[in-house]
Design a protein around this motif. Structure first.
Motif, mmCIF file in Angstrom:
data_model
loop_
_atom_site.group_PDB
_atom_site.id
_atom_site.type_symbol
_atom_site.label_atom_id
_atom_site.label_comp_id
_atom_site.label_asym_id
_atom_site.label_seq_id
_atom_site.Cartn_x
_atom_site.Cartn_y
_atom_site.Cartn_z
ATOM 1 N N ALA A 115 -5.414 -37.333 11.248
ATOM 2 C CA ALA A 115 -4.848 -38.387 10.401
ATOM 3 C C ALA A 115 -5.398 -39.755 10.797
ATOM 4 C CB ALA A 115 -3.330 -38.380 10.505
ATOM 5 N N PHE A 116 -5.497 -39.994 12.093
ATOM 6 C CA PHE A 116 -5.981 -41.300 12.539
ATOM 7 C C PHE A 116 -7.476 -41.463 12.235
ATOM 8 C CE2 PHE A 116 -6.138 -44.646 16.100
ATOM 9 C CZ PHE A 116 -5.596 -45.612 15.272
ATOM 10 N N PHE A 120 -0.434 -52.500 4.221
ATOM 11 C CA PHE A 120 -0.770 -53.716 4.957
ATOM 12 C C PHE A 120 -2.271 -54.004 4.872
ATOM 13 C CE2 PHE A 120 3.370 -52.809 6.711
ATOM 14 C CZ PHE A 120 3.907 -54.074 6.945
ATOM 15 N N GLU A 121 -3.086 -52.943 4.879
ATOM 16 C CA GLU A 121 -4.522 -53.156 4.752
ATOM 17 C C GLU A 121 -4.852 -53.791 3.401
ATOM 18 O OE1 GLU A 121 -8.824 -50.910 5.311
ATOM 19 O OE2 GLU A 121 -7.000 -49.697 5.276
ATOM 20 N N TYR A 145 -2.644 -50.890 13.883
ATOM 21 C CA TYR A 145 -3.555 -49.866 13.357
ATOM 22 C C TYR A 145 -4.729 -50.519 12.635
ATOM 23 C CZ TYR A 145 0.520 -46.852 14.161
ATOM 24 O OH TYR A 145 1.592 -46.197 14.716
ATOM 25 N N LEU A 146 -4.468 -51.640 11.946
ATOM 26 C CA LEU A 146 -5.559 -52.350 11.275
ATOM 27 C C LEU A 146 -6.544 -52.897 12.299
ATOM 28 C CD1 LEU A 146 -3.828 -54.371 8.409
ATOM 29 C CD2 LEU A 146 -4.783 -52.074 8.357
ATOM 30 N N ALA A 147 -6.028 -53.374 13.423
ATOM 31 C CA ALA A 147 -6.918 -53.838 14.487
ATOM 32 C C ALA A 147 -7.770 -52.676 15.004
ATOM 33 C CB ALA A 147 -6.099 -54.451 15.619
ATOM 34 N N SER A 148 -7.166 -51.496 15.119
ATOM 35 C CA SER A 148 -7.921 -50.317 15.546
ATOM 36 C C SER A 148 -9.012 -49.955 14.545
ATOM 37 C CB SER A 148 -6.981 -49.117 15.724
ATOM 38 O OG SER A 148 -6.019 -49.364 16.720
ATOM 39 N N LYS A 149 -8.786 -50.255 13.284
ATOM 40 C CA LYS A 149 -9.749 -49.937 12.237
ATOM 41 C C LYS A 149 -10.910 -50.932 12.207
ATOM 42 C CE LYS A 149 -9.828 -48.308 7.427
ATOM 43 N NZ LYS A 149 -9.007 -47.843 6.296
#
Length: 518
Positions: A13-14, A130-131, A168-172
């Motif tokens: 999923a991630f 959020f993205e 999670y957006l930072a991780s992306k």
């Protein structure tokens, strides 16, 4: 689910979230809208003990539900007939609460929290909302961004959920840095002033009236909000376009369609939809053209207007209310959250606006070029449409139909106020009738208004008015944990007005009384 398969589910999923472009995620619904809802239904009917029992009690065989038309005849579920009727674990897949890794709380009418478990993968689909905002509205893929979480932290759903999604957006790969002062106004102001100048923009995420209070307090102390390129992400309340314009002016916003975004979210299921530059552009047109708004929504008041992704949240309009289906730690099928509103397809919305002489896409194109960040070298100069144009359906929301009012993101229930009027020394002065409203003063600050009907023969004094306000406040704090945690102390005391029995405006004789007004 065993530990190994759970581990694999998380990794897949991630990886999918990190590697799939936003545009691809937002196009999944084009050919899969119906099957996504039906697939969820059959999965929940097979694997969630509470829903199995719910269907069995109504003698419904899941195998007979094969079309969207059949799906839409299924009985709706709600808090009273479903969530509160079954053990928490039975509402989860395989009756296993431990398959969820986090639990959030929301306050009910009694103040006793309802618990909403979820798993990591449930948050990823919300992170896409959020993205959408950070990419399409704030261009945060190219701008160093400080995200300041101003929602209440702790068990309350808003703060932790929002924090996780932004990380999670930072991780992306988004250059986003997150900080979590919560609803501590002094800490928010300190954070912005000490860290804000190190970023290209600062995003404040919180409830509308609270964010306005933060901004106004900052202005009074000499904070120059304009230098931080402030953006706002909000949730929980319907607000006017006049409010948006006023707050935008105070932070130096040059483009309200791209500097704000409101979420339609719930503790029950996370974020259901979000404002987009397009939906804001449309809503601002409707605010200036009330006849068009009335023709579209059937009401003289302006609802929240957002777009949603039918792949993850399938909406239905029924009897003036909204039902939705979506996967969560507690999967929900045709869930009645008691919100009034409706749905409009993308094509129908644009066609309606065209009939009123408005081209929303063209107007948004003009808006986007007004943004100070959009230079001739920007992405907009190389493509025909600005960001924020997606063929997603619209949902409009007036608010809860069960007589609650929303104040700083907290649902205020008439039952809470009633207890305040039933206290010894108070009950002799009043009939028990009241009207609960959230109002705005001349400066667009919200306050909680309670108009109370006096008992026969009672004239009402200032001392009585203050005693009633104090009693209502003490019971709100005691009974409503959202109110106690969400609403800043200086905004908690209700403004009480005493009205004579049978007052024509608020308590007309012979008319069924309504305890709330929007």
């Amino acid at each position: 689910m065993n530990g190994k398969s759970r581990h694999q589910q998380v990794i897949k999923a991630f990886e999918d979230f990190l590697s799939t472009p936003l545009e691809t995620l937002l196009q999944r619904h084009l050919n899969t809208q119906t099957s996504a809802a039906l697939s969820l239904f059959h999965d929940v009917a097979a694997n969630v003990p509470a829903y199995k029992a719910f269907l069995a009690e109504r003698e419904i065989n899941p195998a007979t539900i094969q079309t969207l038309e059949e799906f839409q005849k299924l009985p709706a579920i709600a808090k009273q007939n479903y969530i509160l009727r079954y053990p928490l674990a039975d509402l989860c897949r395989n009756g296993q609460l431990q398959e969820c890794d986090m639990i959030a709380a929301s306050s009910g009418s009694s103040g006793k929290p309802t618990f909403w478990p979820r798993f990591f993968t449930d948050e990823l689909q919300i992170a896409t909302r959020f993205e959408q905002i950070f990419h399409d509205s704030f261009y945060a893929d190219t701008r160093r961004t400080l995200a300041v979480i101003c929602f209440t932290l702790g068990t309350w759903v808003g703060g932790m959920f929002t924090t996780n999604c932004c990380r999670y957006l930072a991780s992306k790969g988004y250059p986003i840095t997150v900080i979590t002062p919560g609803n501590n106004k002094e800490e928010i102001l300190r954070v912005v002033q000490e860290l804000g100048s190190g970023f290209e923009q600062v995003v404040l995420l919180g409830y509308p009236p609270f964010l306005k209070d933060v901004i106004d307090t900052g202005i009074a102390r000499g904070v120059e909000w304009q230098q931080y390129q402030i953006k706002l992400v909000m949730a929980g309340e319907v607000f006017s376009e006049e409010w948006r314009s006023l707050v935008g002016e105070r932070v130096g916003s040059r483009n309200p369609c791209y500097d704000f975004a409101s979420l339609y979210g719930t503790a029950d299921a996370g974020v259901l939809g979000n404002e987009t530059p397009l939906s804001i552009c449309i809503r601002r047109f409707l605010a200036e053209n009330p006849d068009a708004a009335r023709a579209l929504f059937g009401e003289s008041r302006l609802p929240t207007l957002v777009q949603y992704d039918p792949f993850t949240r399938f909406f239905e309009a029924q009897d003036g209310g909204l039902l939705f289906s979506g996967d969560n730690g507690i999967p929900l099928v045709r869930y009645d959250i008691l919100d009034t509103g409706g749905i409009i397809s993308y094509d129908a919305m644009l066609q309606f606006l065209a009939e009123w002489g408005f081209d929303a896409v063209a107007a948004l194109q003009n808006e986007s070029h007004n943004s100070e960040f959009n230079t001739p070298n920007s992405e907009l100069s190389t493509q025909h449409s600005p960001r924020g144009i997606h063929q997603l359906p619209f949902v409009y929301v007036f608010g809860r139909s069960n007589f609650t009012v929303s104040y700083f993101g907290a649902n205020i229930y008439p039952e809470n106020v009633t207890v305040g009027l039933e206290q010894p020394g108070i009950q002799e002065w009043v009939t028990g009738k009241f009207v609960l409203q959230v109002k705005e003063d001349a400066d667009k600050n919200r306050f909680l208004s309670v108009v109370v009907e006096l008992a026969v023969g009672v004239e009402g004094s200032e001392a009585q008015r203050l005693a009633i306000a104090s009693s209502i406040l003490s019971q709100l704090l005691r009974l409503n944990s959202e109110f106690a945690n969400y609403v800043p102390v200086e905004y908690q005391t209700p403004q009480v007005t005493l009205a004579p029995m049978g007052d024509f405006e608020y308590f007309p004789i012979g008319v069924k009384h309504r305890y709330t007004r929007q």
